[in-house]
Enzyme design. Sequence first.
Site: not given
Length: 286
Positions: A56, A114
């Site tokens: 992110y 992830h």
Amino acid sequence: MVQLTKLTDTFTLNNGTKIPIVGFGTWQTPDGDVAKESVKAAIAAGYRHIDTAFAYGNETSVGAGIRESGVKRDELWVTSKLTGEDHGYKKTQKAIDTSLSNLGLDYLDLYLIHWPNPIAFRDEWIEANAGSWRAMEEAQAAGKLRAIGVSNFRPKHLDELLKTATVTPQVNQIFLNPSDLQPEVVAYNNDHNILSEAYSPLGTGKIFSVPELKTIAEKYHKTVAQVVLRWSLQHGFLPLPKSVHVERIQENTQLFDFELNATDMAAIDQLHGVAGVATNPDTITW
């Protein structure tokens, strides 16, 4: 049945750790003051569960928001995730330390792989995941990570991981909302006592224009967001709503003064495809 009375009620993970039932998501939240201030606003609104990821690009600002919130570290649950380029045993060891440093924390409450099959490891994803998981198990045993899990894993990816794992993932964080219930993945998670966390629980905003949801929201005198988040909780999912607007951040906490009846839950379950579906983790280009 988990109590659904307040934001800080908890699910108990398969290692006995207790995780707050709603988390504050930070995907697509810009680094800098926007991320820092939104995290501070979320904690001020009552959130005690913050979700970020190395990918992110905002871990440093999220960490600053946590520190400036004035809430004690042990009262907060903080999650981050292993980026695709860092799979494998040694890279994962380094990546965990990097995220801890970025966030300014001594430990993470939850750390996730992830994506199961990033493009950098497309030809060796099974081995790469096994190496990452071994590093995560060791970090958990050392106290750097309280809980470990995965994100975007389908049953076949979990089957392969469990062939070498000595610890069953505590969490599988997946795209989960009325537009895609991912029934096969959720059933697998349930069968293995893996908590299903719902990222994009509001369908990245697309859910707000669905007429059926607007009608149900009016019935309960609630917003569409509140209805969908309540639906998620009543399914036993852990939603991670994201916003950078203080009023929306507060609105998304007001989920505990109503309950959706069985008819409305079933109606929402039938909305497949209205706001997109989960990305195939085997064909991602990152």
